[in-house]
Design a protein around this motif. Structure first.
Motif, mmCIF file in Angstrom:
data_model
loop_
_atom_site.group_PDB
_atom_site.id
_atom_site.type_symbol
_atom_site.label_atom_id
_atom_site.label_comp_id
_atom_site.label_asym_id
_atom_site.label_seq_id
_atom_site.Cartn_x
_atom_site.Cartn_y
_atom_site.Cartn_z
ATOM 1 N N ALA A 40 0.788 -0.568 0.026
ATOM 2 C CA ALA A 40 0.074 0.441 0.118
ATOM 3 C C ALA A 40 0.787 1.413 0.290
ATOM 4 C CB ALA A 40 -1.231 0.305 1.268
ATOM 5 N N THR A 55 -8.153 7.919 -1.273
ATOM 6 C CA THR A 55 -6.911 8.809 -0.373
ATOM 7 C C THR A 55 -6.999 9.652 -0.738
ATOM 8 O OG1 THR A 55 -6.003 6.612 -2.717
ATOM 9 C CG2 THR A 55 -4.925 8.538 -2.188
ATOM 10 N N TYR A 74 -2.965 7.029 -7.872
ATOM 11 C CA TYR A 74 -2.966 6.164 -6.791
ATOM 12 C C TYR A 74 -4.783 7.083 -5.936
ATOM 13 C CZ TYR A 74 -0.875 7.634 -1.772
ATOM 14 O OH TYR A 74 -0.976 7.605 -0.181
ATOM 15 N N VAL A 85 -6.397 4.118 -5.936
ATOM 16 C CA VAL A 85 -5.889 2.874 -4.816
ATOM 17 C C VAL A 85 -7.401 2.279 -3.857
ATOM 18 C CG1 VAL A 85 -4.014 2.981 -5.508
ATOM 19 C CG2 VAL A 85 -5.038 3.279 -3.591
ATOM 20 N N TYR A 116 -7.546 0.698 -0.500
ATOM 21 C CA TYR A 116 -7.278 0.569 0.555
ATOM 22 C C TYR A 116 -7.626 -0.656 1.620
ATOM 23 C CZ TYR A 116 -4.071 1.647 4.551
ATOM 24 O OH TYR A 116 -3.070 1.737 6.002
ATOM 25 N N THR A 158 -3.623 -5.671 4.226
ATOM 26 C CA THR A 158 -2.143 -6.229 3.524
ATOM 27 C C THR A 158 -1.596 -7.177 3.370
ATOM 28 O OG1 THR A 158 -0.448 -4.743 3.915
ATOM 29 C CG2 THR A 158 -1.813 -4.080 2.063
ATOM 30 N N TYR A 193 -2.496 -3.481 -7.206
ATOM 31 C CA TYR A 193 -3.225 -2.534 -6.308
ATOM 32 C C TYR A 193 -2.863 -1.256 -6.864
ATOM 33 C CZ TYR A 193 -3.425 0.198 -2.304
ATOM 34 O OH TYR A 193 -3.707 1.134 -1.263
#
Length: 228
Positions: free
Chosen positions: A10, A55, A90, A93, A95, A98, A125
């Motif tokens: 991430a 994000t 970005y 993404v 999130y 992980t 990702y």
């Protein structure tokens, strides 16, 4: 020569730092002797397996930034990726936790496919915006690098490699690693952040000549308190 890399899937600067290292290795005359070992690091081990934030929202909350400033940061990260040939989406993404992606990487290491899976998961990702806590995402990534779907599924259904991931994180804590990427060359030289290619090449040259002392250089990195 062994290069250990603590990173999280991430972390955008981990992907950028990975490219910097690859570019440095192309110029390193002893590249064929270099062993790359990927070590697990979770920016937030407590994050949910469900995607529940964007994000921009995370940056606004973590840094106390305005929506405009948060978007400027997002664009700067994407530009950093573009400079090294990465398509990093970005802003969009997904999130999530992980931990299982790190366990899958440990499985890949036993099959000689660690480097390939590491790249595949980063691309999933940041470029494809896949959810890395999603079982189907992980199984597809495994298959894409030649890992049996059944073998990957069996591992994900168990607790296999969980201890290995935790050991990496415990070692990071002992070494005082609070942000990633973090590179350790031959156990002698530590480099924090996505160092420029020239700096990485210099560090490898120094380690090869066995003239280094323990040192830490700082660059762009992501930690529990954010990216900087």
């Amino acid at each position: 020569m062994k290069i250990e890399i603590w990173s999280d899937y991430a972390c955008p600067y981990c992907y950028v730092g990975k490219r910097h290292l690859e570019q440095a290795l192309k110029q390193f005359p002893h590249a064929k002797t270099v062993e790359i070992v990927h070590r697990a690091f979770e920016l937030d081990p407590t994050v949910s397996a469900e995607v529940n934030t964007t994000t921009q929202q995370r940056i606004e909350r973590k840094y106390g930034r305005s929506p405009a400033a948060a978007m400027d940061f997002i664009r700067s990260v994407e530009h950093a990726g573009k400079r090294v040939g990465l398509e990093m989406n970005y802003e969009t993404v997904q999130y999530s936790n992980t931990f299982d992606s790190h366990r899958l990487t440990k499985l890949a290491a036993t099959l000689g496919k660690e480097v390939a899976l590491n790249e595949r998961l980063f691309r999933a990702y940041f470029t494809e915006n896949a959810v890395l806590s999603n079982r189907e995402t992980l199984l597809k990534c495994a298959e894409d690098v030649g890992i049996s779907r059944d073998l990957a599924a069996k591992m994900l259904d168990s607790e296999q490699f969980a201890d290995d991931v935790r050991l990496d994180e415990q070692q990071a804590a002992r070494l005082g690693i609070h942000g990633v990427p973090f590179f350790v060359i031959d156990g002698k030289l530590g480099m924090s952040g996505a160092q420029p290619v020239e700096m990485m090449l210099q560090a490898m040259d120094q380690a090869w000549s066995e003239q280094t002392k323990t040192a830490i250089a700082e660059g762009m990195a992501c930690g529990v308190d954010g990216c900087h």
